[in-house]
Every structure is written in structure tokens, then in C-alpha cells.
Design a protein around this motif. Structure first.
Motif, PDB file in Angstrom:
ATOM      1  N   PRO A 233      34.199  43.553  38.823  1.00 14.12           N
ATOM      2  CA  PRO A 233      33.661  42.305  39.367  1.00 14.12           C
ATOM      3  C   PRO A 233      32.626  41.653  38.434  1.00 14.12           C
ATOM      4  O   PRO A 233      32.591  40.424  38.296  1.00 14.12           O
ATOM      5  N   LEU A 234      31.813  42.462  37.775  1.00 12.06           N
ATOM      6  CA  LEU A 234      30.818  41.899  36.860  1.00 12.06           C
ATOM      7  C   LEU A 234      31.504  41.266  35.654  1.00 12.06           C
ATOM      8  O   LEU A 234      31.106  40.199  35.184  1.00 12.06           O
ATOM      9  N   ARG A 235      32.560  41.880  35.149  1.00 13.22           N
ATOM     10  CA  ARG A 235      33.305  41.301  34.020  1.00 13.22           C
ATOM     11  C   ARG A 235      33.928  39.965  34.411  1.00 13.22           C
ATOM     12  O   ARG A 235      33.853  39.001  33.659  1.00 13.22           O
ATOM     13  N   ARG A 236      34.526  39.909  35.591  1.00 13.14           N
ATOM     14  CA  ARG A 236      35.093  38.638  36.062  1.00 13.14           C
ATOM     15  C   ARG A 236      34.016  37.559  36.177  1.00 13.14           C
ATOM     16  O   ARG A 236      34.244  36.407  35.850  1.00 13.14           O
ATOM     17  N   PHE A 237      32.857  37.969  36.661  1.00 13.15           N
ATOM     18  CA  PHE A 237      31.753  37.040  36.849  1.00 13.15           C
ATOM     19  C   PHE A 237      31.251  36.468  35.517  1.00 13.15           C
ATOM     20  O   PHE A 237      30.902  35.301  35.426  1.00 13.15           O
ATOM     21  N   THR A 238      31.241  37.287  34.461  1.00 10.14           N
ATOM     22  CA  THR A 238      30.659  36.861  33.181  1.00 10.14           C
ATOM     23  C   THR A 238      31.668  36.306  32.182  1.00 10.14           C
ATOM     24  O   THR A 238      31.267  35.680  31.204  1.00 10.14           O
TER      25      THR A 238
ATOM     26  N   MET B 167      35.399  40.905  43.766  1.00 16.36           N
ATOM     27  CA  MET B 167      34.547  39.857  43.211  1.00 16.36           C
ATOM     28  C   MET B 167      33.135  40.016  43.769  1.00 16.36           C
ATOM     29  O   MET B 167      32.961  40.492  44.884  1.00 16.36           O
ATOM     30  N   THR B 168      32.139  39.589  42.989  1.00 12.95           N
ATOM     31  CA  THR B 168      30.774  39.545  43.500  1.00 12.95           C
ATOM     32  C   THR B 168      30.611  38.264  44.301  1.00 12.95           C
ATOM     33  O   THR B 168      31.195  37.234  43.974  1.00 12.95           O
ATOM     34  N   HIS B 169      29.818  38.333  45.336  1.00 15.76           N
ATOM     35  CA  HIS B 169      29.548  37.178  46.185  1.00 15.76           C
ATOM     36  C   HIS B 169      28.047  36.934  46.124  1.00 15.76           C
ATOM     37  O   HIS B 169      27.287  37.479  46.921  1.00 15.76           O
ATOM     38  N   LEU B 170      27.620  36.158  45.115  1.00 19.02           N
ATOM     39  CA  LEU B 170      26.205  35.894  44.887  1.00 19.02           C
ATOM     40  C   LEU B 170      25.889  34.441  45.217  1.00 19.02           C
ATOM     41  O   LEU B 170      26.736  33.566  45.072  1.00 19.02           O
ATOM     42  N   SER B 171      24.649  34.192  45.604  1.00 22.10           N
ATOM     43  CA  SER B 171      24.242  32.807  45.809  1.00 22.10           C
ATOM     44  C   SER B 171      24.288  32.095  44.456  1.00 22.10           C
ATOM     45  O   SER B 171      24.162  32.731  43.405  1.00 22.10           O
TER      46      SER B 171
ATOM     47  N   CYS C 256      27.228  49.552  33.568  1.00 21.04           N
ATOM     48  CA  CYS C 256      26.988  49.530  35.014  1.00 21.04           C
ATOM     49  C   CYS C 256      27.868  50.575  35.697  1.00 21.04           C
ATOM     50  O   CYS C 256      28.633  51.272  35.041  1.00 21.04           O
ATOM     51  N   SER C 257      27.780  50.636  36.997  1.00 22.07           N
ATOM     52  CA  SER C 257      28.599  51.578  37.757  1.00 22.07           C
ATOM     53  C   SER C 257      30.067  51.182  37.669  1.00 22.07           C
ATOM     54  O   SER C 257      30.401  50.018  37.436  1.00 22.07           O
ATOM     55  N   ALA C 258      30.947  52.153  37.882  1.00 16.71           N
ATOM     56  CA  ALA C 258      32.387  51.882  37.840  1.00 16.71           C
ATOM     57  C   ALA C 258      32.790  50.871  38.899  1.00 16.71           C
ATOM     58  O   ALA C 258      33.646  50.018  38.662  1.00 16.71           O
TER      59      ALA C 258
ATOM     60  N   GLN D 139      22.525  48.199  42.567  1.00 15.60           N
ATOM     61  CA  GLN D 139      22.931  48.606  43.907  1.00 15.60           C
ATOM     62  C   GLN D 139      23.130  47.382  44.800  1.00 15.60           C
ATOM     63  O   GLN D 139      24.123  47.285  45.522  1.00 15.60           O
ATOM     64  N   ARG D 140      22.225  46.441  44.723  1.00 17.43           N
ATOM     65  CA  ARG D 140      22.332  45.247  45.559  1.00 17.43           C
ATOM     66  C   ARG D 140      23.530  44.398  45.152  1.00 17.43           C
ATOM     67  O   ARG D 140      24.204  43.818  45.995  1.00 17.43           O
ATOM     68  N   MET D 141      23.825  44.332  43.854  1.00 18.77           N
ATOM     69  CA  MET D 141      25.009  43.593  43.422  1.00 18.77           C
ATOM     70  C   MET D 141      26.278  44.278  43.907  1.00 18.77           C
ATOM     71  O   MET D 141      27.221  43.617  44.336  1.00 18.77           O
ATOM     72  N   ALA D 142      26.307  45.606  43.834  1.00 15.28           N
ATOM     73  CA  ALA D 142      27.478  46.346  44.306  1.00 15.28           C
ATOM     74  C   ALA D 142      27.713  46.090  45.791  1.00 15.28           C
ATOM     75  O   ALA D 142      28.858  46.008  46.243  1.00 15.28           O
ATOM     76  N   GLU D 143      26.639  45.940  46.550  1.00 20.13           N
ATOM     77  CA  GLU D 143      26.763  45.648  47.981  1.00 20.13           C
ATOM     78  C   GLU D 143      27.321  44.245  48.237  1.00 20.13           C
ATOM     79  O   GLU D 143      27.817  43.978  49.325  1.00 20.13           O
ATOM     80  N   SER D 144      27.265  43.364  47.234  1.00 19.71           N
ATOM     81  CA  SER D 144      27.757  41.990  47.405  1.00 19.71           C
ATOM     82  C   SER D 144      29.244  41.852  47.056  1.00 19.71           C
ATOM     83  O   SER D 144      29.799  40.770  47.148  1.00 19.71           O
TER      84      SER D 144
END
Length: 103
Positions: A59-64, A19-23, A52-54, A5-10
Motif C-alpha cells: 500500500p505504501l508503494r502504491r501511495f508513493t 490501499m492506505t486511506h489517509l486524509s 516498513c512492515s510487510a 502502526q497507525r498507517m497500517a491501521e488505515s
């Protein structure tokens, strides 16, 4: 899970799509943990997969994809009915209640 949930919020929109926006610290930790769990799955003879969620899938695939190209990322809705899925591990992100973006 709370981490998902927190990743989806990013997630934010860019020219390349969502895209995910993580530190940097959270991103590095996440890649390390995903790598460790992927290795365990591969050693057990299984294809490494993250479910993970749809909303988070792309974004998670792009990140990894650069660090973990062998890791498949699927959403729950992409798993056909009648397919048994077994969790072999769970990856959490550090930081408790901290903002994942490091802001």
C-alpha cells in the motif's frame, strides 16, 4: 514506530488491492517528508529506500509511486541477512492521536 502502526491501521481492501486511506492533509505531508528525505539520500549518493512492515509495503508503494517513482519501498523481511542497513532519517505523520483518515 507509532506512525507505521497507525498507517497500517488505515489500510483497506479495494479492487486494486490493499490501499492506505489517509486524509488529504496527512497524505500530502507524508509525500512532502518522504520527498525531502529521498532527496537527502540521493544527494548523499544513496538509493532512496523506505523500510516498513510487510503489511504496509505494497500500500505504501502504491501511495508513493506517482509522486516519488524513484523511491524504493521494502519490507524488513526483504533485506537479506548480512546486509547492513543505516537509517538516514525518519518520517513521522502529523496529528498526534488524531485519526489518519480525517474522520
Amino acid at each position: 514506530p507509532m506512525a507505521e502502526q497507525r498507517m497500517a491501521e488505515s489500510i483497506h481492501q479495494t479492487d486494486q488491492g490493499l490501499m492506505t486511506h489517509l486524509s488529504p492533509e496527512v497524505g500530502q505531508h507524508l509525500l512532502e517528508r518522504l520527498g525531502e528525505e529521498s532527496e537527502k539520500m540521493a544527494q548523499a549518493g544513496h538509493q532512496p529506500v523506505v523500510i516498513c512492515s510487510a503489511r504496509l509495503r505494497s500500500p505504501l508503494r502504491r501511495f508513493t509511486q506517482r509522486a516519488l517513482p524513484q523511491l524504493a519501498v521494502l519490507s524488513y523481511s526483504e533485506i537479506p541477512a548480512g546486509i547492513d542497513v543505516y537509517a538516514s532519517g525518519m518520517v513521522e505523520v502529523p496529528g498526534g492521536d488524531q485519526d489518519l483518515r480525517g474522520e
